[in-house]
Design a protein around this motif. Sequence first.
Motif, mmCIF file in Angstrom:
data_model
loop_
_atom_site.group_PDB
_atom_site.id
_atom_site.type_symbol
_atom_site.label_atom_id
_atom_site.label_comp_id
_atom_site.label_asym_id
_atom_site.label_seq_id
_atom_site.Cartn_x
_atom_site.Cartn_y
_atom_site.Cartn_z
ATOM 1 N N GLY A 1 0.807 -1.207 0.000
ATOM 2 C CA GLY A 1 0.000 0.000 0.000
ATOM 3 C C GLY A 1 0.841 1.258 0.000
ATOM 4 N N GLU A 2 0.304 2.247 -0.666
ATOM 5 C CA GLU A 2 0.907 3.572 -0.707
ATOM 6 C C GLU A 2 -0.204 4.565 -0.447
ATOM 7 N N GLY A 3 0.133 5.685 0.098
ATOM 8 C CA GLY A 3 -0.886 6.705 0.285
ATOM 9 C C GLY A 3 -1.763 6.458 1.493
ATOM 10 N N ASP A 4 -3.082 6.485 1.282
ATOM 11 C CA ASP A 4 -4.051 6.494 2.380
ATOM 12 C C ASP A 4 -4.281 5.151 3.062
ATOM 13 N N VAL A 5 -4.023 4.043 2.373
ATOM 14 C CA VAL A 5 -4.296 2.714 2.938
ATOM 15 C C VAL A 5 -3.043 1.856 2.823
ATOM 16 N N ARG A 6 -2.597 1.352 3.982
ATOM 17 C CA ARG A 6 -1.434 0.469 4.004
ATOM 18 C C ARG A 6 -1.752 -0.730 4.887
ATOM 19 N N LEU A 7 -1.254 -1.892 4.489
ATOM 20 C CA LEU A 7 -1.488 -3.125 5.234
ATOM 21 C C LEU A 7 -0.182 -3.861 5.438
ATOM 22 N N SER A 8 -0.127 -4.603 6.537
ATOM 23 C CA SER A 8 1.066 -5.382 6.810
ATOM 24 C C SER A 8 0.725 -6.531 7.757
ATOM 25 N N PRO A 9 1.176 -7.749 7.436
ATOM 26 C CA PRO A 9 0.972 -8.844 8.396
ATOM 27 C C PRO A 9 1.938 -8.697 9.566
ATOM 28 N N GLU A 10 1.510 -9.173 10.722
ATOM 29 C CA GLU A 10 2.362 -9.104 11.903
ATOM 30 C C GLU A 10 2.180 -10.375 12.718
ATOM 31 N N HIS A 11 3.290 -10.918 13.176
ATOM 32 C CA HIS A 11 3.251 -12.117 14.004
ATOM 33 C C HIS A 11 3.970 -11.806 15.314
ATOM 34 N N THR A 12 3.186 -11.749 16.409
ATOM 35 C CA THR A 12 3.768 -11.476 17.714
ATOM 36 C C THR A 12 3.184 -12.438 18.733
ATOM 37 N N GLU A 13 4.053 -12.960 19.580
ATOM 38 C CA GLU A 13 3.638 -13.853 20.665
ATOM 39 C C GLU A 13 2.717 -14.961 20.182
ATOM 40 N N GLY A 14 3.046 -15.548 19.019
ATOM 41 C CA GLY A 14 2.261 -16.654 18.486
ATOM 42 C C GLY A 14 0.919 -16.262 17.900
ATOM 43 N N ARG A 15 0.673 -14.973 17.744
ATOM 44 C CA ARG A 15 -0.589 -14.479 17.197
ATOM 45 C C ARG A 15 -0.348 -13.792 15.877
ATOM 46 N N ALA A 16 -1.157 -14.144 14.881
ATOM 47 C CA ALA A 16 -1.048 -13.503 13.568
ATOM 48 C C ALA A 16 -2.132 -12.441 13.434
ATOM 49 N N SER A 17 -1.740 -11.281 12.925
ATOM 50 C CA SER A 17 -2.705 -10.205 12.705
ATOM 51 C C SER A 17 -2.326 -9.441 11.448
ATOM 52 N N ILE A 18 -3.246 -8.615 11.024
ATOM 53 C CA ILE A 18 -3.020 -7.705 9.899
ATOM 54 C C ILE A 18 -3.124 -6.295 10.469
ATOM 55 N N ILE A 19 -2.123 -5.493 10.191
ATOM 56 C CA ILE A 19 -2.145 -4.095 10.620
ATOM 57 C C ILE A 19 -2.650 -3.263 9.450
ATOM 58 N N LEU A 20 -3.713 -2.514 9.677
ATOM 59 C CA LEU A 20 -4.303 -1.638 8.674
ATOM 60 C C LEU A 20 -4.069 -0.202 9.116
ATOM 61 N N GLU A 21 -3.384 0.543 8.275
ATOM 62 C CA GLU A 21 -3.137 1.949 8.559
ATOM 63 C C GLU A 21 -3.900 2.775 7.539
ATOM 64 N N ILE A 22 -4.785 3.631 8.038
ATOM 65 C CA ILE A 22 -5.569 4.489 7.147
ATOM 66 C C ILE A 22 -5.323 5.946 7.547
ATOM 67 N N GLU A 23 -5.285 6.785 6.513
ATOM 68 C CA GLU A 23 -4.929 8.185 6.748
ATOM 69 C C GLU A 23 -5.766 9.075 5.838
ATOM 70 N N SER A 24 -6.215 10.179 6.396
ATOM 71 C CA SER A 24 -6.939 11.179 5.617
ATOM 72 C C SER A 24 -6.599 12.548 6.196
#
Length: 134
Positions: A65-88
């Motif tokens: 992602g570039e600009g207003d919406v960015r995503l990234s997988p993250e694995h911490t302490e045995g937990r998988a998540s998706i980080i969603l960053e939104i900007e306006s």
Amino acid sequence: MNKNAEHTEQLISLYGGSTPVRSRWTYRASEPFTVTAAFQTDRDRWVEWIFARDLLVAGLIGPTGEGDVRLSPEHTEGRASIILEIESPEGHALLEMEYEAVERFLTATAKLVPIGKESDFFDVDALIEEITNV
């Protein structure tokens, strides 16, 4: 295939790692390239973001992602998540979503329109009519 087919799912996101945020994710076969994510604000309003389904798919694999919406997988302490960053211009949010929940949503959308086959379901004539009838 029913062009009016739609899949909507509730996902709970975490804002700042602790505050739960209700979100409503919608995919419509009539708009095969996009997903709509609506987030409930503290004032009980819903704020909508529309972005490419491909972006969400890519976010399962790596940072994207570039600009207003960015995503990234993250694995911490045995937990998988998706980080969603939104900007306006009105603000910025960093949300954490359960990886499996995002994966389930994408699987449901792929049953409506297979990933990579979006152009087979896109109605160019309807878009031209919408643009020219403004």
